[in-house]
Design a protein around this motif. Structure first.
Motif, PDB file in Angstrom:
ATOM      1  N   LEU A 215       0.798  -1.372  -0.009  1.00 37.03           N
ATOM      2  CA  LEU A 215      -0.022   0.120  -0.080  1.00 37.03           C
ATOM      3  C   LEU A 215       0.933   1.354  -0.085  1.00 37.03           C
ATOM      4  N   LEU A 216       0.664   2.279  -0.999  1.00 42.85           N
ATOM      5  CA  LEU A 216       1.288   3.496  -1.031  1.00 42.85           C
ATOM      6  C   LEU A 216       0.493   4.511  -0.594  1.00 42.85           C
ATOM      7  N   LEU A 217       0.563   5.207   0.466  1.00 45.26           N
ATOM      8  CA  LEU A 217      -0.350   6.293   1.053  1.00 45.26           C
ATOM      9  C   LEU A 217       0.182   7.592   0.539  1.00 45.26           C
ATOM     10  N   ASP A 218      -0.787   8.617  -0.038  1.00 44.83           N
ATOM     11  CA  ASP A 218      -0.220   9.663  -0.667  1.00 44.83           C
ATOM     12  C   ASP A 218      -1.154  10.827  -0.101  1.00 44.83           C
ATOM     13  N   LYS A 219      -0.991  12.014  -0.780  1.00 42.60           N
ATOM     14  CA  LYS A 219      -1.536  13.258  -0.248  1.00 42.60           C
ATOM     15  C   LYS A 219      -3.097  13.180  -0.544  1.00 42.60           C
TER      16      LYS A 219
ATOM     17  N   TYR B  93      -0.340  -2.368  -4.981  1.00 49.86           N
ATOM     18  CA  TYR B  93      -0.045  -3.256  -5.982  1.00 49.86           C
ATOM     19  C   TYR B  93       0.403  -4.786  -5.336  1.00 49.86           C
ATOM     20  N   GLU B  94       0.301  -5.609  -6.006  1.00 50.57           N
ATOM     21  CA  GLU B  94       0.216  -7.084  -5.568  1.00 50.57           C
ATOM     22  C   GLU B  94       1.582  -7.471  -6.255  1.00 50.57           C
ATOM     23  N   GLY B  95       2.232  -8.394  -5.543  1.00 50.28           N
ATOM     24  CA  GLY B  95       3.591  -9.317  -5.837  1.00 50.28           C
ATOM     25  C   GLY B  95       4.781  -8.120  -5.989  1.00 50.28           C
ATOM     26  N   ILE B  96       5.377  -8.399  -7.240  1.00 47.80           N
ATOM     27  CA  ILE B  96       6.719  -7.668  -7.174  1.00 47.80           C
ATOM     28  C   ILE B  96       6.453  -6.344  -7.979  1.00 47.80           C
ATOM     29  N   PRO B  97       6.893  -5.164  -7.446  1.00 40.81           N
ATOM     30  CA  PRO B  97       6.570  -3.861  -8.022  1.00 40.81           C
ATOM     31  C   PRO B  97       7.003  -3.780  -9.467  1.00 40.81           C
ATOM     32  N   ALA B  98       6.207  -3.106 -10.252  1.00 43.59           N
ATOM     33  CA  ALA B  98       6.326  -2.934 -11.866  1.00 43.59           C
ATOM     34  C   ALA B  98       5.755  -1.609 -12.061  1.00 43.59           C
ATOM     35  N   ILE B  99       6.207  -0.755 -13.089  1.00 40.83           N
ATOM     36  CA  ILE B  99       5.937   0.482 -13.231  1.00 40.83           C
ATOM     37  C   ILE B  99       4.433   0.590 -13.730  1.00 40.83           C
ATOM     38  N   ASP B 100       3.946  -0.462 -14.400  1.00 36.49           N
ATOM     39  CA  ASP B 100       2.381  -0.517 -14.769  1.00 36.49           C
ATOM     40  C   ASP B 100       1.497  -1.281 -13.823  1.00 36.49           C
ATOM     41  N   ASN B 101       2.152  -1.808 -12.658  1.00 33.36           N
ATOM     42  CA  ASN B 101       1.400  -2.805 -11.739  1.00 33.36           C
ATOM     43  C   ASN B 101       0.561  -1.781 -10.724  1.00 33.36           C
ATOM     44  N   LEU B 102       0.566  -0.648 -10.806  1.00 32.60           N
ATOM     45  CA  LEU B 102       0.126   0.178  -9.621  1.00 32.60           C
ATOM     46  C   LEU B 102      -1.471   0.532  -9.837  1.00 32.60           C
ATOM     47  N   LYS B 103      -2.117   0.399  -8.975  1.00 29.74           N
ATOM     48  CA  LYS B 103      -3.752   0.553  -8.866  1.00 29.74           C
ATOM     49  C   LYS B 103      -3.919   1.780  -8.106  1.00 29.74           C
ATOM     50  N   LYS B 104      -5.135   2.188  -8.085  1.00 28.33           N
ATOM     51  CA  LYS B 104      -5.527   3.247  -7.264  1.00 28.33           C
ATOM     52  C   LYS B 104      -6.873   3.022  -6.463  1.00 28.33           C
ATOM     53  N   THR B 105      -6.979   3.049  -5.358  1.00 25.95           N
ATOM     54  CA  THR B 105      -8.358   2.583  -4.725  1.00 25.95           C
ATOM     55  C   THR B 105      -8.511   3.576  -3.654  1.00 25.95           C
TER      56      THR B 105
ATOM     57  N   GLN C 238       8.015   6.864  -8.311  1.00 25.27           N
ATOM     58  CA  GLN C 238       7.938   6.839  -9.762  1.00 25.27           C
ATOM     59  C   GLN C 238       6.518   6.127 -10.334  1.00 25.27           C
ATOM     60  N   MET C 239       6.351   5.176  -9.379  1.00 30.28           N
ATOM     61  CA  MET C 239       5.161   4.297 -10.012  1.00 30.28           C
ATOM     62  C   MET C 239       3.884   5.168  -9.749  1.00 30.28           C
ATOM     63  N   ILE C 240       3.698   6.163  -8.655  1.00 33.29           N
ATOM     64  CA  ILE C 240       2.798   6.918  -8.453  1.00 33.29           C
ATOM     65  C   ILE C 240       2.725   7.974  -9.337  1.00 33.29           C
ATOM     66  N   GLN C 241       3.654   8.769  -9.663  1.00 33.07           N
ATOM     67  CA  GLN C 241       3.920   9.753 -10.559  1.00 33.07           C
ATOM     68  C   GLN C 241       3.631   9.266 -12.196  1.00 33.07           C
ATOM     69  N   HIS C 242       3.814   8.038 -12.196  1.00 35.23           N
ATOM     70  CA  HIS C 242       3.359   7.370 -13.690  1.00 35.23           C
ATOM     71  C   HIS C 242       2.190   7.225 -13.591  1.00 35.23           C
ATOM     72  N   LEU C 243       1.428   6.795 -12.766  1.00 36.00           N
ATOM     73  CA  LEU C 243       0.003   6.515 -12.716  1.00 36.00           C
ATOM     74  C   LEU C 243      -0.790   7.991 -12.801  1.00 36.00           C
ATOM     75  N   LYS C 244      -0.473   8.856 -12.399  1.00 37.17           N
ATOM     76  CA  LYS C 244      -0.830  10.177 -12.141  1.00 37.17           C
ATOM     77  C   LYS C 244      -0.937  10.715 -13.498  1.00 37.17           C
ATOM     78  N   ASP C 245       0.310  10.616 -14.220  1.00 34.89           N
ATOM     79  CA  ASP C 245       0.685  11.133 -15.646  1.00 34.89           C
ATOM     80  C   ASP C 245      -0.451  10.466 -16.499  1.00 34.89           C
ATOM     81  N   LYS C 246      -0.585   9.243 -16.354  1.00 28.64           N
ATOM     82  CA  LYS C 246      -1.575   8.550 -17.039  1.00 28.64           C
ATOM     83  C   LYS C 246      -3.078   8.751 -16.810  1.00 28.64           C
ATOM     84  N   GLY C 247      -3.318   9.710 -15.547  1.00 28.38           N
ATOM     85  CA  GLY C 247      -4.677   9.957 -15.302  1.00 28.38           C
ATOM     86  C   GLY C 247      -5.455   8.810 -14.624  1.00 28.38           C
ATOM     87  N   GLY C 248      -4.631   7.957 -13.987  1.00 28.05           N
ATOM     88  CA  GLY C 248      -5.214   6.914 -13.319  1.00 28.05           C
ATOM     89  C   GLY C 248      -6.213   7.121 -12.307  1.00 28.05           C
TER      90      GLY C 248
END
Length: 208
Positions: A67-71, A78-90, A192-202
């Motif tokens: 779990l990644l807690l942000d502002k 993400y589940e398992g091994i971290p990957a740049i496209d593996n992050l999801k928002k809930t 970087q994973m968080i920023q990547h998801l934000k840039d994609k408009g996740g």
């Protein structure tokens, strides 16, 4: 001729006070025995330097949830091994993080429910016996929550996350009967994973 007056002495009988004090002492002793502080169990990572990395993480990567807690009360996972496209928002709460954790820990949750029903049906009125039952219940509860096949949750927070975000995440650990969770510093790759998801408009990922 002066008459001598008889002076009467005043005597207070404190015997009833002793009885009342004994009753009060007994009452407070019972209240102190039956009232127990409520605490939250937090499993922190081991600080023993002689342990290998594979010994510190006994759970397979497929069973790990990070779990990644942000502002702004944002929470990613993400589940398992971290990957740049593996992050999801809930989101926090019943329809977000809780639903994810319940799905991962369903078997243990069912066992905990059965254990609680068993304990509640055999609660003793005797304070000593009740303490023994409570200790046994807590021991069995820890075994279920930390048993084989239960998920390992890793909690990380950015500098912008609030203290309440962390408390909300820890509350979900208790609600979902997660027994193996740790709080560790967030890494640059996590950011970087968080920023990547934000840039994609996740947006929030579906939890069903």
């Amino acid at each position: 001729m002066k008459t001598k007056q008889n002076k009467k002495t005043t005597r207070v009988d404190f015997t009833p006070m002793v009885d009342m004090m004994m009753l009060l002492i007994t009452f407070f002793m019972l209240c102190t025995t039956l009232s127990r502080p409520k605490s939250m169990e937090i499993n922190m990572p081991s600080n023993k330097k002689d342990l290998r990395d594979d010994q510190q993480n006994k759970v397979k990567a497929s069973q790990a949830v990070t779990l990644l807690l942000d502002k702004d009360n944002a929470i990613y996972y993400y589940e398992g091994i971290p990957a740049i496209d593996n992050l999801k928002k809930t989101s926090y709460g019943e329809n977000g993080l809780r639903q994810i954790l319940v799905k991962k820990n369903m078997a243990a949750i069912q066992k905990v429910k059965e254990l609680r029903r068993k304990y509640e049906s055999n609660v003793s009125a005797n304070a000593f016996n009740e303490k023994k039952q409570r200790d046994k219940f807590n021991e069995e509860l820890s075994e279920i929550r930390g048993g084989e096949g239960t998920p390992n949750v890793i909690i990380k927070a950015t500098d912008e996350a609030t203290y309440n975000n962390l408390i909300d995440a820890l509350d979900e650990m208790q609600i979902c009967d997660i027994g193996k969770y740790v709080i560790v510093p967030i890494t640059d790759f996590d950011k970087q994973m968080i920023q990547h998801l934000k840039d994609k408009g996740g947006a929030a990922a579906p939890t069903k």
